[in-house]
Scaffold this motif. Structure first.
Motif, PDB file in Angstrom:
ATOM      1  N   UNK A 322     -37.411  65.762  -5.578  1.00  0.00           N
ATOM      2  CA  UNK A 322     -37.717  67.400  -4.956  1.00  0.00           C
ATOM      3  C   UNK A 322     -38.515  67.299  -3.637  1.00  0.00           C
ATOM      4  N   UNK A 323     -39.387  68.525  -2.442  1.00  0.00           N
ATOM      5  CA  UNK A 323     -40.007  67.681  -1.688  1.00  0.00           C
ATOM      6  C   UNK A 323     -41.402  67.774  -1.873  1.00  0.00           C
ATOM      7  N   UNK A 324     -42.218  68.066  -2.692  1.00  0.00           N
ATOM      8  CA  UNK A 324     -43.511  67.313  -3.374  1.00  0.00           C
ATOM      9  C   UNK A 324     -43.319  66.327  -4.706  1.00  0.00           C
ATOM     10  N   UNK A 325     -42.204  65.536  -4.640  1.00  0.00           N
ATOM     11  CA  UNK A 325     -41.879  65.002  -5.785  1.00  0.00           C
ATOM     12  C   UNK A 325     -42.296  63.823  -5.396  1.00  0.00           C
ATOM     13  N   UNK A 326     -43.185  62.799  -5.751  1.00  0.00           N
ATOM     14  CA  UNK A 326     -43.448  60.931  -5.181  1.00  0.00           C
ATOM     15  C   UNK A 326     -41.940  60.632  -5.472  1.00  0.00           C
ATOM     16  N   UNK A 327     -41.320  59.613  -4.803  1.00  0.00           N
ATOM     17  CA  UNK A 327     -40.452  59.263  -4.849  1.00  0.00           C
ATOM     18  C   UNK A 327     -41.342  57.419  -5.608  1.00  0.00           C
ATOM     19  N   UNK A 328     -41.476  57.499  -7.026  1.00  0.00           N
ATOM     20  CA  UNK A 328     -41.898  56.336  -7.072  1.00  0.00           C
ATOM     21  C   UNK A 328     -40.639  55.924  -8.575  1.00  0.00           C
ATOM     22  N   UNK A 329     -40.537  54.667  -8.794  1.00  0.00           N
ATOM     23  CA  UNK A 329     -39.781  53.668  -9.468  1.00  0.00           C
ATOM     24  C   UNK A 329     -40.329  52.854 -10.920  1.00  0.00           C
ATOM     25  N   UNK A 330     -40.494  54.070 -11.507  1.00  0.00           N
ATOM     26  CA  UNK A 330     -40.833  54.217 -12.771  1.00  0.00           C
ATOM     27  C   UNK A 330     -40.037  53.798 -13.951  1.00  0.00           C
ATOM     28  N   UNK A 331     -40.178  52.703 -15.166  1.00  0.00           N
ATOM     29  CA  UNK A 331     -39.378  52.633 -16.429  1.00  0.00           C
ATOM     30  C   UNK A 331     -39.956  52.837 -17.819  1.00  0.00           C
ATOM     31  N   UNK A 332     -39.285  53.221 -18.544  1.00  0.00           N
ATOM     32  CA  UNK A 332     -39.952  53.022 -20.026  1.00  0.00           C
ATOM     33  C   UNK A 332     -39.336  51.792 -21.157  1.00  0.00           C
ATOM     34  N   UNK A 333     -40.393  51.334 -20.874  1.00  0.00           N
ATOM     35  CA  UNK A 333     -39.574  50.330 -22.200  1.00  0.00           C
ATOM     36  C   UNK A 333     -39.995  50.444 -23.428  1.00  0.00           C
ATOM     37  N   UNK A 334     -38.990  49.838 -24.683  1.00  0.00           N
ATOM     38  CA  UNK A 334     -39.526  50.528 -25.788  1.00  0.00           C
ATOM     39  C   UNK A 334     -38.948  49.412 -26.804  1.00  0.00           C
ATOM     40  N   UNK A 335     -39.904  48.738 -27.799  1.00  0.00           N
ATOM     41  CA  UNK A 335     -39.557  47.596 -28.351  1.00  0.00           C
ATOM     42  C   UNK A 335     -39.932  47.657 -29.003  1.00  0.00           C
ATOM     43  N   UNK A 336     -39.608  46.960 -30.797  1.00  0.00           N
ATOM     44  CA  UNK A 336     -40.479  46.438 -31.866  1.00  0.00           C
ATOM     45  C   UNK A 336     -41.859  45.900 -31.471  1.00  0.00           C
ATOM     46  N   UNK A 337     -42.876  46.644 -32.325  1.00  0.00           N
ATOM     47  CA  UNK A 337     -44.096  46.546 -32.118  1.00  0.00           C
ATOM     48  C   UNK A 337     -44.096  45.187 -31.710  1.00  0.00           C
ATOM     49  N   UNK A 338     -44.027  43.782 -32.459  1.00  0.00           N
ATOM     50  CA  UNK A 338     -43.850  42.292 -32.548  1.00  0.00           C
ATOM     51  C   UNK A 338     -43.335  41.737 -30.957  1.00  0.00           C
ATOM     52  N   UNK A 339     -42.264  42.409 -30.425  1.00  0.00           N
ATOM     53  CA  UNK A 339     -41.536  41.844 -30.197  1.00  0.00           C
ATOM     54  C   UNK A 339     -41.274  42.281 -28.320  1.00  0.00           C
ATOM     55  N   UNK A 340     -42.473  43.093 -28.507  1.00  0.00           N
ATOM     56  CA  UNK A 340     -43.375  43.620 -26.762  1.00  0.00           C
ATOM     57  C   UNK A 340     -44.029  42.931 -26.415  1.00  0.00           C
ATOM     58  N   UNK A 341     -43.937  41.921 -24.190  1.00  0.00           N
ATOM     59  CA  UNK A 341     -44.217  41.299 -24.003  1.00  0.00           C
ATOM     60  C   UNK A 341     -44.539  41.861 -22.754  1.00  0.00           C
ATOM     61  N   UNK A 342     -45.438  43.162 -22.474  1.00  0.00           N
ATOM     62  CA  UNK A 342     -45.759  43.159 -20.878  1.00  0.00           C
ATOM     63  C   UNK A 342     -45.717  42.500 -20.045  1.00  0.00           C
ATOM     64  N   UNK A 343     -46.357  41.169 -19.958  1.00  0.00           N
ATOM     65  CA  UNK A 343     -46.496  40.143 -18.646  1.00  0.00           C
ATOM     66  C   UNK A 343     -44.844  39.397 -18.353  1.00  0.00           C
ATOM     67  N   UNK A 344     -44.532  40.117 -19.766  1.00  0.00           N
ATOM     68  CA  UNK A 344     -42.552  39.050 -20.301  1.00  0.00           C
ATOM     69  C   UNK A 344     -42.021  40.289 -18.755  1.00  0.00           C
ATOM     70  N   UNK A 345     -41.898  41.318 -19.335  1.00  0.00           N
ATOM     71  CA  UNK A 345     -41.175  42.285 -19.383  1.00  0.00           C
ATOM     72  C   UNK A 345     -41.243  42.528 -17.609  1.00  0.00           C
ATOM     73  N   UNK A 346     -42.848  42.565 -17.429  1.00  0.00           N
ATOM     74  CA  UNK A 346     -42.943  42.871 -15.625  1.00  0.00           C
ATOM     75  C   UNK A 346     -42.449  41.807 -15.320  1.00  0.00           C
TER      76      UNK A 346
END
Length: 351
Positions: A322-346
């Protein structure tokens, strides 16, 4: 307007679509929106995470049969946990629209227990005006056939005792069983990805977990005749005893801290192939459950929808930015709590 499936009573029927993350719930609803059989639809999307990807997908399909103001999103809260704060006011808002919907479709979060949501329809503010036409559980045929959800919990426990490398039954397995137990119809989706033997295994697992006989339909791309989805007339809120749950013996306290979602911004300049490769690598290395979001591809006026279930990743250009929409690239990542590592995912997604 012709309304072939309208009930004879004055209550507005509601269809609850439940299912594990990435099973095809949003695709099923989008297909229904494109062929509503003369019904004026409203949709409630309950997402897990801050970015409303599923709701955005459905709003891109809005038309006179399901206008954008009839597609409501509830994020960062499970409907079955936030009935008074979120669910009742949302239903109230739909019922106050200038043109009241003929039928309401609720897409639950992949983490939601369906039975507590059914119990919400006993609230005095709701019971006199809406009824649950049916609960539909959508399952990934390939995942079920692969034994991802154990058909015999006792055997799994025996394995665990014999081998310290085997985990306890996971929360995902419990969720799957509750979804099947509550269903009036089960859809084994992504049938095109399995052979006849695997489909037979998936059917056997569902049949074993179902507390009563329920229809099991096969589908590819969640394509089904809408006449088998709506007009079931089950009044499921009156039939709770036939829908056992792991949580029947205690108060509803399922803990969403078993799961975690993070939002990752992607660098500019990535091609669709590069994005797919990175998400596939993420699934292999970080044991994530689901990835979804939008990406701005250089030189392309349309946004790229990215959806990953394990190592299966799909992309498509869904609509122009859309004309006023930010052209941003973002992904939602879902995992079980004990298996999510933000640093490694990023690290994987940012290269």
């Amino acid at each position: 307007m012709s309304n072939a499936f309208a009930p004879s009573v004055s209550k507005t029927p509601v269809t609850i679509i439940t299912g594990f993350l990435g099973s095809g719930k949003t695709t099923l609803i989008r297909n229904l929106m494109q062929n509503p059989q003369g019904l004026r639809l409203a949709v409630i999307v309950n997402e897990f995470g801050d970015v409303g990807v599923d709701g955005d997908i459905l709003k891109s399909c809005a038309d006179e049969n399901c206008p954008a103001d009839s597609i409501l999103e509830l994020a960062n809260g499970c409907l079955c946990c936030t009935v008074a704060d979120d669910f009742v006011p949302t239903i109230e808002a739909l019922m106050k629209l200038p043109q009241k919907p003929d039928h309401i479709v609720i897409e639950t979060s992949g983490l939601a227990l369906p039975k507590p949501l059914l119990k919400a329809f006993d609230w005095p503010d709701l019971r006199s005006r809406i009824t649950v036409d049916g609960v539909i559980a959508v399952a990934d045929a390939e995942a079920v056939a692969a034994g991802r959800f154990a058909a015999n919990p006792e055997a799994v426990e025996a394995q665990r005792l014999a081998d310290e490398g085997v985990d306890h039954e996971t929360p995902l397995s419990e969720l799957f069983e509750d979804q099947i137990s509550c269903a009036d119809l089960v859809i084994l989706n992504k049938a095109d990805l399995v052979d006849a033997d695997a489909m037979a295994r998936a059917r056997a697992i569902v049949e074993k977990k179902a507390p009563r006989p329920v229809p099991i339909l096969e589908a590819s791309e969640a394509r089904l005749d809408p006449r088998v989805l709506i007009g079931l007339g089950k009044a499921a809120e009156d039939d709770l005893a036939a829908r056992p749950s792991h949580h029947d013996d205690h108060d509803h306290e399922h803990d969403h801290e078993d799961f975690e979602s993070i939002i990752v911004s992607l660098p500019e300049g990535l091609s669709p192939d590069e994005i797919v490769a990175r998400v596939e690598r993420l699934a292999r290395e970080q044991n994530i459950l689901r990835v979804k979001g939008y990406v701005a591809v250089p030189g392309k006026p349309m946004r790229l929808l990215v959806q990953g279930v394990g190592a299966r990743v799909r992309t498509q250009f869904d609509r122009p930015w859309a004309p006023q929409e930010e052209r941003a690239s973002r992904l939602v990542v879902i995992a079980e709590h004990d298996h999510i590592n933000r640093t490694a995912i990023e690290s994987v997604l940012n290269g």
